[in-house]
Design an enzyme around this catalytic site. Structure first.
Site, PDB file in Angstrom:
ATOM      1  N   LEU A 161       0.818  -1.210   0.000  1.00 36.95           N
ATOM      2  CA  LEU A 161       0.000   0.000   0.000  1.00 36.95           C
ATOM      3  C   LEU A 161       0.857   1.268   0.000  1.00 36.95           C
ATOM      4  CD1 LEU A 161      -2.814   1.373   0.266  1.00 36.95           C
ATOM      5  CD2 LEU A 161      -2.583   1.110   2.756  1.00 36.95           C
ATOM      6  N   THR A 162       1.864   1.325   0.869  1.00 36.52           N
ATOM      7  CA  THR A 162       2.622   2.554   1.095  1.00 36.52           C
ATOM      8  C   THR A 162       3.507   2.925  -0.088  1.00 36.52           C
ATOM      9  OG1 THR A 162       2.680   1.982   3.445  1.00 36.52           O
ATOM     10  CG2 THR A 162       4.180   3.706   2.713  1.00 36.52           C
ATOM     11  N   GLU A 163       3.593   4.239  -0.341  1.00 35.04           N
ATOM     12  CA  GLU A 163       4.442   4.786  -1.400  1.00 35.04           C
ATOM     13  C   GLU A 163       5.332   5.878  -0.833  1.00 35.04           C
ATOM     14  OE1 GLU A 163       1.006   4.155  -4.854  1.00 35.04           O
ATOM     15  OE2 GLU A 163       1.950   6.120  -4.584  1.00 35.04           O
ATOM     16  N   GLY A 193       1.993   7.655   2.554  1.00 38.50           N
ATOM     17  CA  GLY A 193       2.110   6.688   3.628  1.00 38.50           C
ATOM     18  C   GLY A 193       0.762   6.462   4.284  1.00 38.50           C
ATOM     19  N   SER A 194       0.522   7.198   5.364  1.00 41.90           N
ATOM     20  CA  SER A 194      -0.742   7.056   6.066  1.00 41.90           C
ATOM     21  C   SER A 194      -1.917   7.598   5.257  1.00 41.90           C
ATOM     22  CB  SER A 194      -0.661   7.775   7.421  1.00 41.90           C
ATOM     23  OG  SER A 194       0.309   7.167   8.245  1.00 41.90           O
ATOM     24  N   ILE A 216       7.585  -1.876   2.289  1.00 39.08           N
ATOM     25  CA  ILE A 216       6.642  -2.999   2.169  1.00 39.08           C
ATOM     26  C   ILE A 216       7.232  -4.215   2.875  1.00 39.08           C
ATOM     27  CG2 ILE A 216       5.356  -4.469   0.596  1.00 39.08           C
ATOM     28  CD1 ILE A 216       4.635  -1.432   0.513  1.00 39.08           C
ATOM     29  N   ARG A 257      17.021  -8.546  42.128  1.00 42.50           N
ATOM     30  CA  ARG A 257      18.154  -7.624  42.133  1.00 42.50           C
ATOM     31  C   ARG A 257      18.347  -6.966  43.489  1.00 42.50           C
ATOM     32  NH1 ARG A 257      22.928  -6.210  39.598  1.00 42.50           N
ATOM     33  NH2 ARG A 257      23.162  -3.942  39.489  1.00 42.50           N
ATOM     34  N   GLU A 297       0.565   0.727   9.433  1.00 48.51           N
ATOM     35  CA  GLU A 297      -0.892   0.564   9.415  1.00 48.51           C
ATOM     36  C   GLU A 297      -1.597   1.789   9.997  1.00 48.51           C
ATOM     37  OE1 GLU A 297      -2.575  -3.273  10.363  1.00 48.51           O
ATOM     38  OE2 GLU A 297      -0.636  -4.240  10.036  1.00 48.51           O
ATOM     39  N   SER A 308       0.325   6.896  14.782  1.00 50.36           N
ATOM     40  CA  SER A 308      -0.491   7.296  15.937  1.00 50.36           C
ATOM     41  C   SER A 308      -1.274   8.576  15.660  1.00 50.36           C
ATOM     42  CB  SER A 308       0.414   7.486  17.165  1.00 50.36           C
ATOM     43  OG  SER A 308       0.951   6.245  17.585  1.00 50.36           O
TER      44      SER A 308
END
Length: 384
Positions: free
Chosen positions: A117-119, A123-124, A159, A267, A363, A366
């Site tokens: 999907l991403t180029e 991106g998003s 990708i 510890r 994907e 945020s």
């Protein structure tokens, strides 16, 4: 069953998955080469019956798988998730012929899938895609079974599984100037003429690459779903997998928390154990609080997806956002409480520190999740 408690059988299955990941998958992951597809690991995931579950599970079961595997072996979790991400469009939107040819091989771990999907400049913002699908014969309609089709020209980057995948779910622009309405999803085998790829040297240990499309031929038989409706294919896939990205993050957070509990209990420091220092105990309590909160939101989002609830986009975005940001916090706190040993190559936390950063970006970063949440909230206000 509610979203806030698991049945005993589900809890037992999660424990079984954690044991399988530790005993059978982690050794294979350790033999893999960073940045390369671990086909032996994929084959074992298939042999254990986990890859076939990608096509029979609901969102909650997918989350339980990803969380449990991530707790013991992040490489196995990622291999499973990437197979699902790349092949889900074929499972949900493919033709009978596409499914019959590819899905049994994906389920067996003998064919590697990828979601392209991403180029470089998209991106998003998936609606800004510029990979172009130009009609092979201008003015002639594209028909199923015909030789005419499109030629794909452009680039994809970052990708996962590229350039080693056996096929790609590729999103390309078929109608210029139409935004999200002019994108089509294609199933593109890796051996198509004009398709080349390059591995990228990334922080994450799993393979990530760039793809170049030089008039790559595709026909109507390669379309996933409908022409100019590929954005729906992408969003359907992301709405399913976003909560499970959160589950991956929760699994990493839990592994970091468990390691921190053990370390601070053993510890010696300042005449006692680290856990006896209030400043340490309160940090551990905060880590546990955030991890459990993220887990519950992930389960709630997955259950909403399985029940066909109308607010899935908002819940999925919330789950991914909270869980990935939480995992970053928890792993960072765990490193701080372990000290320099956690930064030594090969330490669990050194590994998690490298793994935990990427899920806040892929994907949908945020910031994008926050935009989705706000958009859905205001849409609900307008609908009243």
């Amino acid at each position: 069953m509610t979203a806030f408690s698991l049945e005993p059988a589900q809890l037992a299955w999660c424990a079984e998955l954690r044991a399988l990941a530790a005993e059978r998958l982690r050794p294979l992951a350790g033999k893999g080469e960073p940045g390369r597809v671990n086909r032996a690991l994929l084959a074992e995931l298939g042999a254990l019956g986990l890859l076939p579950r990608l096509f029979t599970s609901g969102a909650l079961e997918l989350c339980l798988m990803r969380e449990s595997l991530a707790h013991a072996c992040t490489e196995a979790e990622t291999a499973l998730a990437l197979q699902g991400l790349g092949a889900h469009p074929v499972h949900a939107h493919g033709t009978d012929a596409q499914r019959a040819h590819w899905l049994p091989r994906v389920a067996a771990g003998t064919a590697v899938a990828a979601f392209a999907l991403t180029e470089p400049a998209a991106g998003s913002d998936a609606a800004a895609l510029s990979l172009t699908a130009t009609p092979a014969t201008p003015g002639r309609p594209v028909r199923p079974g015909g030789a005419d089709g499109w030629r794909l020209s452009g680039e994809k980057c970052w990708i996962s599984h590229a350039p080693e995948a056996d096929f790609y779910t590729v999103f390309a622009r078929t109608t210029p100037g139409a935004g999200a309405r002019g994108v089509t999803a294609f199933l593109v085998p890796a051996d198509r003429p004009g398709l080349t790829g390059t591995a990228l040297d990334m922080l994450s240990p799993h393979p990530i690459g760039a793809l170049a499309f030089d008039a790559v031929p595709v026909t109507a038989d390669d379309v996933l779903g409908e022409v100019d409706r590929g954005f729906r294919v992408a969003m359907d896939t992301l709405n399913l997998f976003r909560p499970s990205v959160g589950a991956f993050a929760v699994g990493m957070a839990q592994a970091a928390l468990d390691a921190t509990l053990g370390h601070t209990a053993r510890r010696d420091a300042f005449g006692g154990k680290l856990k006896d220092l209030q400043s340490v105990a309160h940090q551990v309590a905060e880590m546990a609080l955030r991890t459990e909160s993220a887990r519950l939101m992930v389960y709630a989002a997955a259950t909403a997806y399985d029940e066909g609830a109308p607010d899935v986009p908002r819940r999925s975005a919330m789950a991914k956002l909270l869980a990935t940001e939480t995992a970053q916090y928890v792993v960072d706190r765990a490193v701080q409480l372990h000290g320099a040993r956690a930064l030594q190559r090969g330490h669990l936390l050194e590994h998690l520190y490298r793994e935990v950063r990427a899920p806040r970006i892929y994907e949908g970063a945020s910031e994008v999740q926050r935009s989705i949440i706000a958009k859905e909230l205001y849409k609900n206000l307008e609908d009243r």
